[in-house]
Structures are given as structure tokens and as C-alpha cells.
Design an enzyme around this catalytic site. Sequence first.
Site, PDB file in Angstrom:
ATOM      1  N   GLY A  70       0.847  -1.199   0.000  1.00  0.00           N
ATOM      2  CA  GLY A  70       0.000   0.000   0.000  1.00  0.00           C
ATOM      3  C   GLY A  70       0.866   1.226   0.000  1.00  0.00           C
TER       4      GLY A  70
ATOM      5  N   TYR B 235      -5.515  -0.366  -2.500  1.00  0.00           N
ATOM      6  CA  TYR B 235      -4.156  -0.201  -3.039  1.00  0.00           C
ATOM      7  C   TYR B 235      -4.125  -0.504  -4.541  1.00  0.00           C
ATOM      8  CZ  TYR B 235      -3.030  -0.995   1.939  1.00  0.00           C
ATOM      9  OH  TYR B 235      -2.993  -0.966   3.303  1.00  0.00           O
TER      10      TYR B 235
ATOM     11  N   HIS C 184     -11.161  -2.932   6.439  1.00  0.00           N
ATOM     12  CA  HIS C 184     -10.034  -1.981   6.434  1.00  0.00           C
ATOM     13  C   HIS C 184     -10.130  -0.938   7.543  1.00  0.00           C
ATOM     14  CE1 HIS C 184      -6.810  -0.416   3.480  1.00  0.00           C
ATOM     15  NE2 HIS C 184      -6.562   0.077   4.660  1.00  0.00           N
TER      16      HIS C 184
ATOM     17  N   SER D  24      -9.165  -3.979  10.947  1.00  0.00           N
ATOM     18  CA  SER D  24      -8.054  -3.034  10.930  1.00  0.00           C
ATOM     19  C   SER D  24      -8.575  -1.689  11.423  1.00  0.00           C
ATOM     20  CB  SER D  24      -7.512  -2.929   9.502  1.00  0.00           C
ATOM     21  OG  SER D  24      -6.495  -1.966   9.425  1.00  0.00           O
TER      22      SER D  24
ATOM     23  N   ARG E  30       8.584   9.570   9.271  1.00  0.00           N
ATOM     24  CA  ARG E  30       7.489  10.491   8.967  1.00  0.00           C
ATOM     25  C   ARG E  30       7.018  11.273  10.176  1.00  0.00           C
ATOM     26  NH1 ARG E  30       5.201   5.405   8.620  1.00  0.00           N
ATOM     27  NH2 ARG E  30       5.383   5.203   6.365  1.00  0.00           N
TER      28      ARG E  30
ATOM     29  N   THR F  27       5.856  -3.821   6.809  1.00  0.00           N
ATOM     30  CA  THR F  27       6.720  -2.726   6.396  1.00  0.00           C
ATOM     31  C   THR F  27       6.900  -2.731   4.893  1.00  0.00           C
ATOM     32  OG1 THR F  27       8.846  -1.616   6.862  1.00  0.00           O
ATOM     33  CG2 THR F  27       8.874  -4.022   6.768  1.00  0.00           C
TER      34      THR F  27
ATOM     35  N   SER G  19       9.546  -0.995   1.541  1.00  0.00           N
ATOM     36  CA  SER G  19      10.588  -0.096   1.043  1.00  0.00           C
ATOM     37  C   SER G  19      10.705  -0.290  -0.456  1.00  0.00           C
ATOM     38  CB  SER G  19      11.932  -0.376   1.707  1.00  0.00           C
ATOM     39  OG  SER G  19      12.930   0.408   1.072  1.00  0.00           O
ATOM     40  N   SER G  20      11.170   0.752  -1.113  1.00  0.00           N
ATOM     41  CA  SER G  20      11.408   0.653  -2.555  1.00  0.00           C
ATOM     42  C   SER G  20      12.858   0.257  -2.822  1.00  0.00           C
ATOM     43  CB  SER G  20      11.101   1.999  -3.206  1.00  0.00           C
ATOM     44  OG  SER G  20      11.835   3.015  -2.547  1.00  0.00           O
ATOM     45  N   LYS G  21      13.624   0.022  -1.727  1.00  0.00           N
ATOM     46  CA  LYS G  21      15.051  -0.267  -1.916  1.00  0.00           C
ATOM     47  C   LYS G  21      15.376  -1.683  -1.442  1.00  0.00           C
ATOM     48  CE  LYS G  21      15.952   4.628  -1.366  1.00  0.00           C
ATOM     49  NZ  LYS G  21      14.514   4.991  -1.257  1.00  0.00           N
TER      50      LYS G  21
ATOM     51  N   ARG H 113      17.076  -2.289   1.949  1.00  0.00           N
ATOM     52  CA  ARG H 113      16.211  -2.083   3.122  1.00  0.00           C
ATOM     53  C   ARG H 113      15.202  -3.221   3.287  1.00  0.00           C
ATOM     54  NH1 ARG H 113      14.833   4.389   2.600  1.00  0.00           N
ATOM     55  NH2 ARG H 113      16.855   5.149   3.333  1.00  0.00           N
TER      56      ARG H 113
HETATM   57  N1  NDP Z   1      -4.519  -1.032   7.540  1.00  0.00           N
HETATM   58  C1  NDP Z   1      -4.203   0.230   7.250  1.00  0.00           C
HETATM   59  O1  NDP Z   1      -5.044   1.144   7.417  1.00  0.00           O
HETATM   60  C2  NDP Z   1      -2.843   0.537   6.743  1.00  0.00           C
HETATM   61  C3  NDP Z   1      -2.034  -0.475   6.285  1.00  0.00           C
HETATM   62  N2  NDP Z   1      -0.771  -0.212   5.802  1.00  0.00           N
HETATM   63  C4  NDP Z   1       0.031  -1.362   5.320  1.00  0.00           C
HETATM   64  O2  NDP Z   1       1.295  -1.343   5.953  1.00  0.00           O
HETATM   65  C5  NDP Z   1       2.324  -1.260   4.959  1.00  0.00           C
HETATM   66  C6  NDP Z   1       3.520  -0.498   5.504  1.00  0.00           C
HETATM   67  O3  NDP Z   1       3.127   0.830   5.656  1.00  0.00           O
HETATM   68  P1  NDP Z   1       4.040   2.034   6.032  1.00  0.00           P
HETATM   69  O4  NDP Z   1       3.409   2.703   7.142  1.00  0.00           O
HETATM   70  O5  NDP Z   1       4.257   2.844   4.837  1.00  0.00           O
HETATM   71  O6  NDP Z   1       5.427   1.325   6.477  1.00  0.00           O
HETATM   72  P2  NDP Z   1       6.721   1.756   7.231  1.00  0.00           P
HETATM   73  O7  NDP Z   1       6.460   2.403   8.550  1.00  0.00           O
HETATM   74  O8  NDP Z   1       7.553   0.551   7.161  1.00  0.00           O
HETATM   75  O9  NDP Z   1       7.314   2.926   6.336  1.00  0.00           O
HETATM   76  C7  NDP Z   1       7.716   2.731   5.019  1.00  0.00           C
HETATM   77  C8  NDP Z   1       8.536   3.942   4.604  1.00  0.00           C
HETATM   78  O10 NDP Z   1       9.775   3.912   5.297  1.00  0.00           O
HETATM   79  C9  NDP Z   1      10.858   4.037   4.392  1.00  0.00           C
HETATM   80  N3  NDP Z   1      11.891   3.083   4.830  1.00  0.00           N
HETATM   81  C10 NDP Z   1      11.830   1.747   4.756  1.00  0.00           C
HETATM   82  N4  NDP Z   1      12.942   1.181   5.264  1.00  0.00           N
HETATM   83  C11 NDP Z   1      13.723   2.211   5.664  1.00  0.00           C
HETATM   84  C12 NDP Z   1      15.014   2.270   6.244  1.00  0.00           C
HETATM   85  N5  NDP Z   1      15.711   1.180   6.496  1.00  0.00           N
HETATM   86  N6  NDP Z   1      15.529   3.493   6.528  1.00  0.00           N
HETATM   87  C13 NDP Z   1      14.829   4.613   6.252  1.00  0.00           C
HETATM   88  N7  NDP Z   1      13.611   4.616   5.686  1.00  0.00           N
HETATM   89  C14 NDP Z   1      13.058   3.424   5.389  1.00  0.00           C
HETATM   90  C15 NDP Z   1      10.329   3.687   3.029  1.00  0.00           C
HETATM   91  O11 NDP Z   1      10.917   4.525   2.047  1.00  0.00           O
HETATM   92  P3  NDP Z   1      11.904   3.937   0.926  1.00  0.00           P
HETATM   93  O12 NDP Z   1      11.041   3.344  -0.127  1.00  0.00           O
HETATM   94  O13 NDP Z   1      12.640   5.153   0.489  1.00  0.00           O
HETATM   95  O14 NDP Z   1      12.791   2.932   1.596  1.00  0.00           O
HETATM   96  C16 NDP Z   1       8.830   3.955   3.147  1.00  0.00           C
HETATM   97  O15 NDP Z   1       8.522   5.238   2.660  1.00  0.00           O
HETATM   98  C17 NDP Z   1       1.628  -0.622   3.752  1.00  0.00           C
HETATM   99  O16 NDP Z   1       2.314  -0.838   2.546  1.00  0.00           O
HETATM  100  C18 NDP Z   1       0.293  -1.321   3.810  1.00  0.00           C
HETATM  101  O17 NDP Z   1       0.435  -2.622   3.267  1.00  0.00           O
HETATM  102  C19 NDP Z   1      -0.285   1.062   5.848  1.00  0.00           C
HETATM  103  C20 NDP Z   1      -1.036   2.105   6.285  1.00  0.00           C
HETATM  104  C21 NDP Z   1      -2.403   1.936   6.768  1.00  0.00           C
HETATM  105  O1  ISN Z   2      -1.378   1.642   2.955  1.00  0.00           O
HETATM  106  C1  ISN Z   2      -2.132   2.527   3.350  1.00  0.00           C
HETATM  107  N1  ISN Z   2      -1.857   3.847   3.360  1.00  0.00           N
HETATM  108  C2  ISN Z   2      -2.916   4.527   3.927  1.00  0.00           C
HETATM  109  C3  ISN Z   2      -3.084   5.874   4.167  1.00  0.00           C
HETATM  110  C4  ISN Z   2      -4.270   6.287   4.789  1.00  0.00           C
HETATM  111  C5  ISN Z   2      -5.256   5.379   5.129  1.00  0.00           C
HETATM  112  C6  ISN Z   2      -5.095   4.018   4.881  1.00  0.00           C
HETATM  113  C7  ISN Z   2      -3.922   3.624   4.270  1.00  0.00           C
HETATM  114  C8  ISN Z   2      -3.445   2.332   3.910  1.00  0.00           C
HETATM  115  O2  ISN Z   2      -4.004   1.247   4.088  1.00  0.00           O
END
Ligand code: NDP
Ligand code: ISN
Length: 318
Positions: free
Chosen positions: A24, A65, A127, A164, A227, A274, A276-278, A281
Site C-alpha cells: 500500500g 491499493y 479496512h 483493521s 514520517r 513494512t 521499502s522501494s530499496k 532495506r
Molecule cells: N490497515 C491500514 O489502514 C494501513 C495499512 N498499511 C500497510 O502497511 C504497509 C507499511 O506501511 P508504512 O506505514 O508505509 O510502512 P513503514 O512504517 O515501514 O514505512 C515505510 C517507509 O519507510 C521508508 N523506509 C523503509 N525502510 C527504511 C530504512 N531502512 N531506513 C529509512 N527509511 C526506510 C520507506 O521509504 P523507501 O522506499 O525510500 O525505503 C517507506 O517510505 C503498507 O504498505 C500497507 O500494506 C499502511 C497504512 C495503513
Molecule cells: O497503505 C495505506 N496507506 C494509507 C493511508 C491512509 C489510510 C489508509 C492507508 C493504507 O491502508
Amino acid sequence: MTVDLTPSFKTKSGDPITIGAGSGSKWGRSKRGDPSNEAVLNEIVDKLTYSIKVGYNHLDTAEIYTTHPEVSKAIKKSGVEREKLWITTKYFIGSFFIDKKAESPQEFLDQTLKELNTDYIDLLLIHHPFFEKEHSKNQYDVEKLWKEIIEVQKTGAVRYIGVSNFDVPNLKKVIEISKSEGKEHFPVVNQIEYHAYLQNQSPDVVQFSQENGILVESYGPLTPLVRVVDDETKEEIVDHPLKRLLPELATKYGRTEAQILLRYVLQKNVLPITISSKEERIKQAIEIYDFELSQADVDLIDSEGSKFPYRAFFKDQF
Ligand SMILES: NC(=O)C1=CN([C@@H]2O[C@H](COP(=O)(O)OP(=O)(O)OC[C@H]3O[C@@H](n4cnc5c(N)ncnc54)[C@H](OP(=O)(O)O)[C@@H]3O)[C@@H](O)[C@H]2O)C=CC1
Ligand SMILES: O=C1Nc2ccccc2C1=O
């Protein structure tokens, strides 16, 4: 110490599930911004394929997503059997991200199985609970939706069900319904924002979930690292307690700051999701099963984290 959070969370082939690879956040966003951009789609597929290759067996996706097709392609490309993987997806009420396609959980399931090219999903989540009856054609409230989620599970194409972003009152609503349906129809997961700066997304939610046998999954586990922004100016806040502590712990354990945060979440009996695009990581994030933070350091992250309450997602809903 082995952290075995998930004794009953096994893939169909019997392997315990790992931390989750998200699809996502920015994947979803970039795809929505440019849904026909092959480069974006291929990047998502490649990063998910790489995640599977380095050991993730748990993939997290959702209707909003729009990444079901990429998950499916990544599984195929990885060559790993479907039964050795765990797929979570989430059904969404409302339309603040996409024009919704599925009017009901059954429609969602039919569509999802096609998009994922599979005959079952491992975990289906609601969700979020932030909807009113008028947000859906079928006038769903949490109770009505949960009853239909249970019916969809009864078809056999959904192994487990959960929620969730649920708080305790909403969890109680679904548990009450599940009681009259039998043990296999209880919610098994509550996926919430969880990290040192948000140790309870809503009052007592972690303790209540865990006491009721509901696995807490953490999204946003890296929030303290990536963030922390001022709500008004949107500028990064440069000084906060973990900004000082994390480098010290990273040096002490010979790990990255991200690994410290993910391991902390795991040691709180919460399963991180978690992304990452890298590649470097992605690989580092799964390498958190071979070290342990001392209890004193977990306590220190707890106490430093609670000095700086910070919510990154669903700010208006809580
Ligand atoms: N149920 C819900 O409502 C939600 C579910 N989700 C789920 O959870 C997943 C993870 O969400 P998210 O909160 O984004 O996850 P994270 O808290 O893991 O944050 C990911 C971000 O951290 C950066 N990052 C990753 N590894 C590192 C590192 N080693 N050092 C520095 N920066 C790093 C990434 O950037 P970069 O690409 O540059 O590494 C990316 O932008 C989502 O993809 C989704 O599947 C997320 C939000 C809401
Ligand atoms: O991956 C997500 N990113 C979000 C940002 C806001 C609300 C829900 C989500 C996700 O489920």
C-alpha cells in the site's frame, strides 16, 4: 529468544508467517496517480518478488491499493508455491481513495480471487470502521458488514477474518457476533498504526486485542524514523526523543535504526508490516529474527516514545 507470535498463523503449507511486506502506501498512491504506467507496475512486482526471494512469506494488500495484480505477478515470478505464502487483503467501505468496485464482501472476494489468481485468501480484514450506513449501497454498519464477512468465510475461500483500525468498542461488536457463530469465525487480527510514538492507536486497544487472542499487526512501524512531521507546516520535526536514542541503539546492537524499530515492535508481541522501494532495506527488515533487544532497552524505547505521542495515519478519525 525466539519471538513466536504466530503459533496459529501458518501458511497453508504449515510455515509460521513472517513480518509482512506491504503493498500500500506509496505503491498504492503511485499506481493511482498513473495506473497505466508499466514502469511503476513492474517496480511493484519486482520489489514484491524480491521480498519473497529474501524470505518474506506474508504479503499485505487491499482493495484500495489496487495492487492485487502485482501481488499475483510477484508470486508467479518468485516461483514459490502459493501454499507457502500468506496473503492478507482488506475490504473498504467508502470511496475516499478509489471509486469502489465491490458493493459487498462477496463481490469483493470474487473480484479479489480473480485479481490474485488464487482460489483462497489467507486473511480478509475490514479496512476501517469509519463509515456510516449511507456510505454504502447496502447500508452497512460494522455489525452487518461483519456478518457478511463471516458468510464469505464460510464459502471456504477465506481462511481467517479480522479487522483493521478497530478500537475496543468496535472490537466488542464483532466479537459478540462471532460468539454465536463459533470459534473459527472470531477476528484473529487487528491491524493498526503501532510504533513507539503510538503505543495505543485508541485507548487500551493493544491490551484488549491481545487478551482476546487477537494478533495486533503494526502498520507504520518505521514512523519515528521516516514520517515525523509538523501537522500544520508539514515540515519534518528534527528533534524528538528517538531521533537521539535510535543511533545509540543501532550502534550498540550493530543494526540499522529501522531494524531496531522493527525488532522493538516484534518484542511487544506485535507483527510489523513494512515496505521499502530499496532492496537493501527490504532485506535488512526481514533480518530481525537473529538478535534481541534487552528488556531494559525495550522499556527505554517505551518510555522515550511515550514522551512524544505522534499519529501519522487517520489523524481525523481518532
Ligand atoms: N490497515 C491500514 O489502514 C494501513 C495499512 N498499511 C500497510 O502497511 C504497509 C507499511 O506501511 P508504512 O506505514 O508505509 O510502512 P513503514 O512504517 O515501514 O514505512 C515505510 C517507509 O519507510 C521508508 N523506509 C523503509 N525502510 C527504511 C530504512 N531502512 N531506513 C529509512 N527509511 C526506510 C520507506 O521509504 P523507501 O522506499 O525510500 O525505503 C517507506 O517510505 C503498507 O504498505 C500497507 O500494506 C499502511 C497504512 C495503513
Ligand atoms: O497503505 C495505506 N496507506 C494509507 C493511508 C491512509 C489510510 C489508509 C492507508 C493504507 O491502508
